[in-house]
Design an enzyme around this catalytic site. Structure first.
Site, PDB file in Angstrom:
ATOM      1  N   PHE A  42       0.854  -1.187   0.000  1.00  0.00           N
ATOM      2  CA  PHE A  42       0.000   0.000   0.000  1.00  0.00           C
ATOM      3  C   PHE A  42       0.885   1.230   0.000  1.00  0.00           C
ATOM      4  O   PHE A  42       1.760   1.372   0.848  1.00  0.00           O
ATOM      5  CB  PHE A  42      -0.929   0.020   1.223  1.00  0.00           C
ATOM      6  N   ASP A  79       9.147   2.256   1.751  1.00  0.00           N
ATOM      7  CA  ASP A  79       7.983   2.988   2.253  1.00  0.00           C
ATOM      8  C   ASP A  79       7.865   2.670   3.739  1.00  0.00           C
ATOM      9  O   ASP A  79       7.424   1.592   4.121  1.00  0.00           O
ATOM     10  CB  ASP A  79       6.722   2.560   1.486  1.00  0.00           C
ATOM     11  N   LYS A  86       2.832   9.118   9.085  1.00  0.00           N
ATOM     12  CA  LYS A  86       2.124   8.612  10.276  1.00  0.00           C
ATOM     13  C   LYS A  86       2.719   9.025  11.643  1.00  0.00           C
ATOM     14  O   LYS A  86       2.364  10.060  12.157  1.00  0.00           O
ATOM     15  CB  LYS A  86       1.920   7.106  10.156  1.00  0.00           C
TER      16      LYS A  86
HETATM   17  C1  LIG Z   1      -0.858   5.019   5.410  1.00  0.00           C
HETATM   18  C2  LIG Z   1       0.146   4.653   4.400  1.00  0.00           C
HETATM   19  C3  LIG Z   1       0.382   5.465   3.270  1.00  0.00           C
HETATM   20  C4  LIG Z   1      -0.446   6.670   2.955  1.00  0.00           C
HETATM   21  O1  LIG Z   1      -0.351   7.654   3.942  1.00  0.00           O
HETATM   22  P1  LIG Z   1      -1.436   8.848   3.968  1.00  0.00           P
HETATM   23  O2  LIG Z   1      -0.901   9.759   5.042  1.00  0.00           O
HETATM   24  O3  LIG Z   1      -2.751   8.235   4.311  1.00  0.00           O
HETATM   25  O4  LIG Z   1      -1.443   9.471   2.649  1.00  0.00           O
HETATM   26  C5  LIG Z   1       1.389   5.091   2.400  1.00  0.00           C
HETATM   27  N1  LIG Z   1       2.130   4.001   2.618  1.00  0.00           N
HETATM   28  C6  LIG Z   1       1.937   3.207   3.705  1.00  0.00           C
HETATM   29  C7  LIG Z   1       2.814   2.009   3.903  1.00  0.00           C
HETATM   30  C8  LIG Z   1       0.921   3.487   4.607  1.00  0.00           C
HETATM   31  O5  LIG Z   1       0.706   2.690   5.651  1.00  0.00           O
END
Ligand SMILES: *Cc1c(COP(=O)(O)O)cnc(C)c1O
Length: 419
Positions: A145, A230, A265
């Site tokens: 994701f 990521d 986050k």
């Molecule tokens: C939550 C998340 C995103 C997206 O972050 P947003 O602040 O909601 O745009 C991207 N990559 C990972 C792995 C995530 O958990």
């Protein structure tokens, strides 16, 4: 009782907000430490094992963070990147120093406002890094994701996230996660980068293996590709180390370093801020004028993220996340061993862990939702991840007694659950 029918009913009462979220019938209006309250039920509190999806890294209303937010707001809330910004250089240097060892130079950071934007930055970085050699493709993992922007959903290896949004951004190839041979086979003369999560979050708490990480590093070195992590969900000390790959690789004597890492986050502890770090070899890929953000790295966001880092450092939360994570995972494993009919296993590292449930009947509410709602009834917030995984992503300053309190609630909730 929070049933799935009341969940639907409540979502219909919202008439002015787009119905993109399936919400639980809970309205949170106050928090302190690891607890949050719904003001309509003042005597009932929730233990926050969700942390707003891995965001509230130092709990709610931490006095040091509250002071930083209020005093910065009184001084200067916003200032554009046309000027130098108080706190931005400090935050960048604190982050870069965490990414470098004594033998490496620190690299650089770009600030934005969310995880999706940070991942967009990585995608743009890979495009610029590959353009002189005609390379633009990015290999990502199935089950990954990477956010909800068009670039993010194009990068994401889940069909349900992309559904209906074609044509997507060109140049993404998805391969099975933790399968080095598949990644190797996907490399072509067009490949510019490989991007993975250190631990897949939305994909159900799936950590990368040590061999996968070191194998990808070697593969990227051989083919001159960027290895991009990521770390939006798994980063910022959640696993008991600054970055999840440090925890995954700590028993190996390898000098592993990615080329770029996205963050968000937990970084702002609840204030919206995202960032990506780039190592020294790729700083020149994004010169002046190639990327930007109006709000990115603003004074308030940087003051807040600096205060969150202060708390993490002063209160030893890197170590606490490891110890409390070990305690939580051990307790979850014990519960799982008593309910093998219901629970398949436990996955994760530190305070990013998940209970994997066995599949339910095809026509019933997903097991993950049923357990999350049973935990709501018992005063604990958790996060479903797909149909079968319930995630715990609590604040990094959770205490042992709070972990134990959650384990009791979890044990009770599973006791009353049947497959
Ligand atoms: C939550 C998340 C995103 C997206 O972050 P947003 O602040 O909601 O745009 C991207 N990559 C990972 C792995 C995530 O958990």
């Amino acid at each position: 009782m929070a049933s799935s029918s009341s969940r639907v009913a409540l979502s219909k009462t919202a008439t002015h907000v787009l119905p993109t979220y399936a919400r639980f019938p809970i309205r949170l209006s106050r928090g302190s430490g690891r607890y949050v309250w719904d003001d309509e039920r003042p005597s009932f509190r929730y233990l926050d094992m969700a942390g707003g999806i891995a965001v509230s890294s130092v709990g709610h209303a931490h006095p040091h963070v509250v002071r930083a937010v209020t005093s910065q707001t009184e001084k200067l809330m916003h200032c554009s990147n046309l000027y130098y910004i108080d706190g931005q250089e400090e935050l960048a240097s604190r982050l870069t120093s965490r990414f470098s060892s004594s033998s490496t130079s620190p690299g650089r950071v770009f600030f934005c406002n969310s995880g999706a934007e940070a991942d967009e930055g990585l995608i743009k970085l890979a495009r610029r890094a590959g353009r002189d050699s005609g390379r633009y493709e990015i290999i990502t993992a199935i089950g990954s994701f990477h956010g909800r922007t068009m670039g993010g959903i194009s990068a994401t290896g889940q069909e349900k996230i992309k559904d209906g949004f074609s044509p997507l951004l060109d140049g993404f190839v998805h391969v099975p996660f933790n399968d080095l041979e598949a990644a190797e086979a996907a490399v072509t003369e067009r490949t510019s980068a490989i991007m993975i999560e250190g631990i897949q979050g939305e994909g159900g708490i799936v950590p990368a293996s040590a061999d996968y990480l070191t194998g990808l590093r070697r593969l990227c070195d051989e083919h001159n590709l960027l290895l991009m992590i990521d770390a939006v969900q798994c980063g910022h000390f959640r696993t008991g180390r600054f970055q999840s790959y440090e925890r995954i690789l700590e028993d190996r004597s390898v000098d592993f370093r990615p080329d770029a890492v996205s963050m968000a986050k937990s970084l702002g502890g609840g204030f919206p801020i995202g960032a990506f770090w780039v190592n020294e070899s790729h700083i020149d890929a994004l010169p002046a004028g190639t990327h930007g953000s109006t709000f990115g790295g603003g004074p308030l966001a940087c003051a807040t993220a600096n205060a969150v880092l202060d708390v993490i450092e002063r209160e030893g939360l890197e170590r606490n996340a490891r110890e409390m994570g070990d305690r939580l995972i051990a307790g979850m494993r014990e519960i799982a061993s008593e309910r093998v009919d219901l629970i398949e296993g436990v996955r994760g590292l530190g305070l990013m862990c998940g209970l994997v449930l066995r599949p339910g009947a095809a026509d019933a509410t997903a097991p993950s939702l049923r357990l999350v709602e049973a935990l709501h009834d018992r005063g604990a917030l958790t996060v479903p991840s797909g149909e079968r995984v319930v995630r715990c992503l609590p604040p990094l300053n959770i205490t042992a007694s709070e972990v134990d309190e959650f384990l009791e609630k979890l044990s009770d909730a599973t006791l009353n659950m049947h497959n």
